[in-house]
Enzyme design. Structure first.
Site, PDB file in Angstrom:
ATOM      1  N   LYS A  55      40.459  53.373  46.970  1.00 18.68           N
ATOM      2  CA  LYS A  55      41.919  53.334  47.103  1.00 18.68           C
ATOM      3  C   LYS A  55      42.458  54.346  48.104  1.00 18.68           C
ATOM      4  O   LYS A  55      43.566  54.191  48.611  1.00 18.68           O
ATOM      5  CB  LYS A  55      42.584  53.540  45.747  1.00 18.68           C
ATOM      6  CG  LYS A  55      42.435  52.324  44.850  1.00 18.68           C
ATOM      7  CD  LYS A  55      43.776  51.855  44.345  1.00 18.68           C
ATOM      8  CE  LYS A  55      43.664  50.518  43.611  1.00 18.68           C
ATOM      9  NZ  LYS A  55      42.651  50.534  42.549  1.00 18.68           N
ATOM     10  N   SER A  80      47.560  53.099  37.190  1.00 18.04           N
ATOM     11  CA  SER A  80      46.853  53.602  36.012  1.00 18.04           C
ATOM     12  C   SER A  80      45.908  54.724  36.409  1.00 18.04           C
ATOM     13  O   SER A  80      45.273  55.324  35.567  1.00 18.04           O
ATOM     14  CB  SER A  80      46.073  52.469  35.342  1.00 18.04           C
ATOM     15  OG  SER A  80      45.090  51.990  36.224  1.00 18.04           O
ATOM     16  N   GLU A 206      36.520  39.646  38.106  1.00 17.64           N
ATOM     17  CA  GLU A 206      37.476  40.301  37.227  1.00 17.64           C
ATOM     18  C   GLU A 206      36.983  40.237  35.788  1.00 17.64           C
ATOM     19  O   GLU A 206      36.056  39.504  35.473  1.00 17.64           O
ATOM     20  CB  GLU A 206      38.874  39.666  37.374  1.00 17.64           C
ATOM     21  CG  GLU A 206      38.935  38.196  37.035  1.00 17.64           C
ATOM     22  CD  GLU A 206      40.306  37.592  37.282  1.00 17.64           C
ATOM     23  OE1 GLU A 206      41.271  38.314  37.556  1.00 17.64           O
ATOM     24  OE2 GLU A 206      40.401  36.358  37.174  1.00 17.64           O
ATOM     25  N   GLY A 210      40.829  39.345  31.248  1.00 11.82           N
ATOM     26  CA  GLY A 210      42.017  39.266  32.116  1.00 11.82           C
ATOM     27  C   GLY A 210      41.717  38.428  33.336  1.00 11.82           C
ATOM     28  O   GLY A 210      41.730  38.910  34.453  1.00 11.82           O
ATOM     29  N   ASP A 212      43.263  36.348  35.137  1.00 10.93           N
ATOM     30  CA  ASP A 212      44.457  35.746  35.754  1.00 10.93           C
ATOM     31  C   ASP A 212      44.193  35.231  37.165  1.00 10.93           C
ATOM     32  O   ASP A 212      44.738  34.210  37.577  1.00 10.93           O
ATOM     33  CB  ASP A 212      45.614  36.754  35.772  1.00 10.93           C
ATOM     34  CG  ASP A 212      45.274  38.006  36.559  1.00 10.93           C
ATOM     35  OD1 ASP A 212      44.408  38.764  36.104  1.00 10.93           O
ATOM     36  OD2 ASP A 212      45.856  38.205  37.637  1.00 10.93           O
ATOM     37  N   SER A 306      33.603  49.921  43.403  1.00  5.16           N
ATOM     38  CA  SER A 306      34.955  50.291  43.811  1.00  5.16           C
ATOM     39  C   SER A 306      35.301  51.747  43.518  1.00  5.16           C
ATOM     40  O   SER A 306      36.103  52.343  44.237  1.00  5.16           O
ATOM     41  CB  SER A 306      35.976  49.362  43.151  1.00  5.16           C
ATOM     42  OG  SER A 306      35.748  49.310  41.756  1.00  5.16           O
TER      43      SER A 306
HETATM   44  C1  LIG Z   1      42.293  49.497  41.949  1.00  4.14           C
HETATM   45  C2  LIG Z   1      40.882  49.331  41.598  1.00  4.14           C
HETATM   46  C3  LIG Z   1      40.276  48.070  41.562  1.00  4.14           C
HETATM   47  C4  LIG Z   1      41.050  46.808  41.847  1.00  4.14           C
HETATM   48  O1  LIG Z   1      41.516  46.787  43.162  1.00  4.14           O
HETATM   49  P1  LIG Z   1      42.637  45.749  43.645  1.00  4.14           P
HETATM   50  O2  LIG Z   1      42.844  46.049  45.056  1.00  4.14           O
HETATM   51  O3  LIG Z   1      43.847  45.967  42.795  1.00  4.14           O
HETATM   52  O4  LIG Z   1      42.065  44.396  43.389  1.00  4.14           O
HETATM   53  C5  LIG Z   1      38.938  47.998  41.276  1.00  4.14           C
HETATM   54  N1  LIG Z   1      38.213  49.096  40.993  1.00  4.14           N
HETATM   55  C6  LIG Z   1      38.741  50.333  41.014  1.00  4.14           C
HETATM   56  C7  LIG Z   1      37.873  51.500  40.704  1.00  4.14           C
HETATM   57  C8  LIG Z   1      40.102  50.487  41.323  1.00  4.14           C
HETATM   58  O5  LIG Z   1      40.626  51.716  41.332  1.00  4.14           O
END
Ligand SMILES: *Cc1c(COP(=O)(O)O)cnc(C)c1O
Length: 325
Positions: A55, A80, A206, A210, A212, A306
């Site tokens: 992010k 969050s 996902e 959830g 969606d 991620s």
């Molecule tokens: C935000 C986040 C996601 C999801 O990312 P999106 O861009 O909202 O799809 C997945 N894994 C982690 C660790 C995140 O912080």
């Protein structure tokens, strides 16, 4: 009306902005995993990104594009956890005041990190309050710029730089698995994949609780659900973004789902075999690749982790809750 959709060129520009600011995270392989999958699996480790998740890429890209006046007035966001940290850290680097709405039950480590970067944090209830509306209202009243967590061209273009680095390092792939909440990482990754590896299949993953985006993908229009109850707290989004969904519809091959138990198995695998701490949401991609292993034999498979922000006590608690067989 949607703004014009971002393109691969926007990802390249984001990569330029992030040069020397974001880490170029490692791509790792595991012999155990490759043997188990009978495939070559390339793992892009955004758990080693600054503030512990991809992010930072989108947050920094969006803030770096603001005018001097906008930077002086400040930014507002909700999250969050990881987007809050990303905006807070980017704001500190760019000397911009940041206000973050975070749920009362956010992971204590994410809360502490956000405050540690000098941002002002305001609590909200993730199951009853609309954080997006709260943030948008504050932005309107204060003149601060709202930085959404995923549904923004500059945010998703920044997120796409992780997959760009992956393809630049390992070349073309047959399949790419991406963790999915609101779709910023997935849509940005898809822009990079289409440009760097046109035949690569792109899958968003996902939590089953959830699904969606899977529902939306099948239906061709965005479906909103109740905030899902899952250990993947980075993917507890009730609805995919409008911009991200347009890109997902156009570029992504399918959306997979996995259970919380599968996520815990992958958390254990990363810790035991690869000595990595990965947060539950970060395990979505590999969990789905393992689930699809019959169809991936002999292939070159990309998996994006991620993020790695999980409290150690929670990590231990989750593993204890689902002991290995
Ligand atoms: C935000 C986040 C996601 C999801 O990312 P999106 O861009 O909202 O799809 C997945 N894994 C982690 C660790 C995140 O912080």
């Amino acid at each position: 009306m949607l703004p014009s959709l971002p393109s691969f060129d926007d990802v390249l520009q984001a990569a330029h902005r992030l040069q020397g600011v974001a880490h170029k995270t490692p791509v790792l392989q595991s012999r155990t995993l490759n043997a188990q999958m009978q495939a070559q699996v390339f793992i892009k480790c955004e758990n080693f990104q600054r503030m512990g998740a991809f992010k930072f890429r989108g947050g920094y890209n969006a803030l770096a594009k603001l005018s001097d006046e906008q930077k002086r007035t400040g930014v507002v966001a909700y999250s969050s956890g990881n987007h809050a940290q990303a905006v807070a850290l980017s704001a500190r680097i760019l000397k911009t005041p940041a206000t973050l709405f975070m749920p009362h039950d956010a992971a204590p480590s994410k809360l502490a990190a956000t405050q540690g970067y000098g941002a002002q944090v305001i609590g909200y209830d993730r199951y009853s309050e609309d954080a997006s509306a709260l943030a948008a209202q504050l932005a309107q009243d204060s003149g601060k710029t709202f930085i959404p967590p995923f549904d923004h061209p500059d945010v998703l273009s920044g997120q796409g730089t992780a997959a760009l680095e992956l393809f630049e390092e390992v070349g073309e792939l047959d399949a790419l698995f991406v963790c999915l909440g609101g779709g910023g990482l997935l849509s940005g990754s898809a822009l990079s994949a289409k440009a760097k590896s046109p035949h690569c299949k792109i899958y968003g993953v996902e939590p089953e609780a959830g699904n969606d985006v899977q529902q939306s993908f099948r239906k061709g229009e965005r479906v909103k659900i109740q905030t899902p109850i899952t250990i993947a707290d980075g993917a507890q989004t009730p609805m995919v973004g409008a911009i991200t969904f347009e890109l997902i519809k156009a570029l992504v091959d399918d959306i997979h789902t996995v259970t919380d138990a599968q996520l815990i198995d992958v958390m254990r695998f990363y810790a035991e075999r690869m000595k990595m701490l990965v947060e539950p949401t970060g395990c979505l991609s590999l969990a789905a690749a393992l689930q699809a292993r019959e169809t991936l034999k002999g292939q070159r498979v990309g998996v994006i982790i991620s993020g790695g922000n999980v409290d150690l006590s929670r990590f231990a608690q989750l593993l204890a809750q689902n002991p290995s067989a």
